[in-house]
Design a protein around this motif. Structure first.
Motif, PDB file in Angstrom:
ATOM      1  N   ARG A 181     104.639  14.982  83.111  1.00 37.43           N
ATOM      2  CA  ARG A 181     103.500  14.740  84.330  1.00 37.43           C
ATOM      3  C   ARG A 181     104.347  16.003  85.446  1.00 37.43           C
ATOM      4  O   ARG A 181     104.815  16.414  86.088  1.00 37.43           O
ATOM      5  N   THR A 182     102.739  16.844  85.280  1.00 35.52           N
ATOM      6  CA  THR A 182     102.608  17.354  86.642  1.00 35.52           C
ATOM      7  C   THR A 182     101.700  17.194  87.807  1.00 35.52           C
ATOM      8  O   THR A 182     101.921  16.145  88.246  1.00 35.52           O
ATOM      9  N   PHE A 183     102.414  17.097  89.517  1.00 30.68           N
ATOM     10  CA  PHE A 183     101.475  16.388  90.598  1.00 30.68           C
ATOM     11  C   PHE A 183     101.213  17.842  91.154  1.00 30.68           C
ATOM     12  O   PHE A 183     101.154  18.690  90.613  1.00 30.68           O
ATOM     13  N   TYR A 184     100.369  17.676  92.046  1.00 35.21           N
ATOM     14  CA  TYR A 184      99.917  17.972  92.965  1.00 35.21           C
ATOM     15  C   TYR A 184      99.995  18.033  94.338  1.00 35.21           C
ATOM     16  O   TYR A 184     100.002  16.709  94.484  1.00 35.21           O
ATOM     17  N   TYR A 185     100.863  19.133  95.368  1.00 37.93           N
ATOM     18  CA  TYR A 185     101.603  18.898  96.351  1.00 37.93           C
ATOM     19  C   TYR A 185     100.635  18.905  97.870  1.00 37.93           C
ATOM     20  O   TYR A 185     100.231  20.367  97.512  1.00 37.93           O
ATOM     21  N   ARG A 186     100.673  18.530  98.532  1.00 38.96           N
ATOM     22  CA  ARG A 186     100.557  18.492 100.680  1.00 38.96           C
ATOM     23  C   ARG A 186     101.515  18.367 101.446  1.00 38.96           C
ATOM     24  O   ARG A 186     101.598  17.191 100.910  1.00 38.96           O
ATOM     25  N   GLY A 187     101.701  18.498 101.844  1.00 39.10           N
ATOM     26  CA  GLY A 187     102.632  18.626 103.258  1.00 39.10           C
ATOM     27  C   GLY A 187     101.928  18.557 104.547  1.00 39.10           C
ATOM     28  O   GLY A 187     101.388  19.823 104.738  1.00 39.10           O
ATOM     29  N   HIS A 188     102.602  17.595 105.557  1.00 41.35           N
ATOM     30  CA  HIS A 188     102.468  17.333 106.502  1.00 41.35           C
ATOM     31  C   HIS A 188     103.285  17.122 107.601  1.00 41.35           C
ATOM     32  O   HIS A 188     104.303  16.506 107.639  1.00 41.35           O
ATOM     33  N   ARG A 189     103.204  17.432 108.539  1.00 34.90           N
ATOM     34  CA  ARG A 189     104.002  17.584 109.337  1.00 34.90           C
ATOM     35  C   ARG A 189     104.249  16.303 110.145  1.00 34.90           C
ATOM     36  O   ARG A 189     105.502  16.007 110.622  1.00 34.90           O
ATOM     37  N   ASP A 190     103.086  15.329 110.030  1.00 32.63           N
ATOM     38  CA  ASP A 190     103.383  14.109 110.707  1.00 32.63           C
ATOM     39  C   ASP A 190     102.523  13.506 109.588  1.00 32.63           C
ATOM     40  O   ASP A 190     101.763  13.507 108.791  1.00 32.63           O
ATOM     41  N   ALA A 191     103.689  12.308 109.315  1.00 29.91           N
ATOM     42  CA  ALA A 191     103.089  11.618 107.722  1.00 29.91           C
ATOM     43  C   ALA A 191     101.906  10.473 108.203  1.00 29.91           C
ATOM     44  O   ALA A 191     101.184   9.873 107.225  1.00 29.91           O
ATOM     45  N   SER A 192     101.332  10.621 109.173  1.00 29.57           N
ATOM     46  CA  SER A 192     101.052   8.996 109.373  1.00 29.57           C
ATOM     47  C   SER A 192      99.179   9.983 109.659  1.00 29.57           C
ATOM     48  O   SER A 192      97.778   9.731 109.982  1.00 29.57           O
ATOM     49  N   TRP A 193      98.907  11.770 109.566  1.00 22.93           N
ATOM     50  CA  TRP A 193      97.567  12.237 109.513  1.00 22.93           C
ATOM     51  C   TRP A 193      97.486  11.652 107.692  1.00 22.93           C
ATOM     52  O   TRP A 193      98.189  11.536 106.560  1.00 22.93           O
ATOM     53  N   PRO A 194      95.960  11.107 107.773  1.00 19.52           N
ATOM     54  CA  PRO A 194      95.395  10.445 106.714  1.00 19.52           C
ATOM     55  C   PRO A 194      94.544  12.262 105.739  1.00 19.52           C
ATOM     56  O   PRO A 194      94.880  13.574 105.726  1.00 19.52           O
ATOM     57  N   LEU A 195      94.520  12.107 104.412  1.00 21.77           N
ATOM     58  CA  LEU A 195      94.376  12.767 103.726  1.00 21.77           C
ATOM     59  C   LEU A 195      92.222  13.284 103.875  1.00 21.77           C
ATOM     60  O   LEU A 195      91.659  12.934 103.133  1.00 21.77           O
TER      61      LEU A 195
END
Length: 359
Positions: A70-84
């Motif tokens: 299984r592979t994934f796509y990743y995205r980093g948010h400085r603030d975890a509360s920021w929505p996609l």
């Protein structure tokens, strides 16, 4: 989806060709997931836990997907509360998505703003003699002329602003992705196939002792590739890869982009619908869209048995020290992620900030 494609998906389920995942979420590195409806949240105890989950040896990476790991796509948010939420919805009112309203976008000028910014970017790219896709150049030509000559190509919103119904067409997506990469507000979201790139993006700007003391959570989104694949089979969804020769930065960052908001033309022709929440008339965050079957039983079965939900790993910002040691070990910095003089300058400024914190 046509009948043939639907039949193939039904056969894959019945024949066991589609591999199942644990439907209730997985315990990872000793952390139990919290069900947030549209995703699993993993509140990591410390940096070591987060790094253990991201490591390829973690059990979540060993789950089979169509015969492969299984592979994934990743995205980093400085603030975890920021929505996609795509940047065009954040342009007016910050990162919290308070500008995320369907009527405002299509009748308040946001879509006009998105296209104007994109065309300004195309104009600048063209002035430098760089390659522009044919359909993107056609949009630029109409934009220069005010689009008055081709009424079948446009519609007028409530403010009598002229907007192309075909935007974005398939032939405009790569240059739209480049615009997104360089900070132009668009309906796209940036992703990376490398978890440590996402980790760097989430943490590189945490640059003060005061900020660390506030203990704001930063976040790393992990979305199974199979979930992206299944979504694209059932409804409007694209993953956009920019050719490596077009941009060395995106290549170095293992970057790609997602699109889940269709052009108006598709909606008017009943080929697709806008991803609008049934409760508050706002555009769905991407995690909500990925987990919404829209009443399709086959799609629901794939979501429940095969894909798993998006995952959000969160960690307090005061744990960033060990994270940075790991990233330094991997030579993950602006010099390697932006292999040009802009990257060298950004890295010099970052190191100055880090020296100030350490000192």
């Amino acid at each position: 989806m046509d009948r043939v494609q639907r039949g193939r998906l039904e056969h894959a389920l019945k024949a066991g060709h589609a591999y199942p995942v644990h439907p209730d979420g997985l315990r990872l590195a000793g952390v139990d997931p919290i069900d947030q409806n549209s995703h699993w949240e993993y509140r990591c105890r410390d940096a070591k836990t987060l790094l253990e989950i991201l490591d390829v040896q973690c059990s979540v990476h060993q789950l089979p997907a169509n015969g492969e790991l299984r592979t994934f796509y990743y995205r980093g948010h400085r603030d975890a509360s920021w929505p996609l939420l795509p940047s065009v919805f954040r342009s007016a009112n910050g990162r919290d998505g308070s500008n995320n309203n369907f009527d405002a976008h299509y009748h308040g000028g946001d879509q006009t703003y998105e296209i104007n910014q994109y065309c300004n970017f195309l104009e600048a790219v063209n002035s430098q003699g760089m390659f522009i896709e044919e359909e993107a150049f056609e949009l630029l030509r109409h934009h220069r002329q005010g689009s008055h000559d081709t009424e079948s190509w446009v519609f007028r919103d409530l403010n009598s602003k002229i907007v192309p119904t075909t935007f974005p067409s398939s032939g405009q997506l790569r240059t739209l992705a480049l615009a997104q990469h360089y900070g132009i507000p668009t309906r796209l979201l940036d992703w990376t196939k490398n978890p440590y790139v996402a980790l760097f993006m989430a943490t590189e700007a945490i640059d003060s002792v005061e900020e660390m003391k506030r203990e704001i959570n930063f976040g790393i989104w992990m979305i199974p590739k199979v979930l992206f694949d299944v979504t694209s089979a059932f409804k409007y969804f694209f993953v956009i890869d920019v050719s490596k020769f077009q941009n060395a930065n995106i290549s170095a960052q293992h970057g790609c982009f997602s699109l889940h908001i269709p052009p108006l033309e598709d909606v008017l022709a009943d080929r697709h619908t806008f991803p609008v929440s049934r409760s508050n008339s706002s555009f769905m965050h991407l995690d909500e869209y990925l987990c919404d079957s829209n009443g399709d039983a086959l799609h629901e079965e794939f979501l429940n048995r095969i894909t798993g939900k998006p995952m959000l790993l969160t960690l307090k910002s005061n744990e960033v020290g060990l994270i940075r040691q790991k990233l330094d070990q991997l030579q993950m910095n602006w010099t390697t992620l932006m292999p040009n003089l802009d990257g060298a300058a950004k890295e010099a400024l970052r190191r100055q900030r880090m020296d100030r914190i350490i000192g």
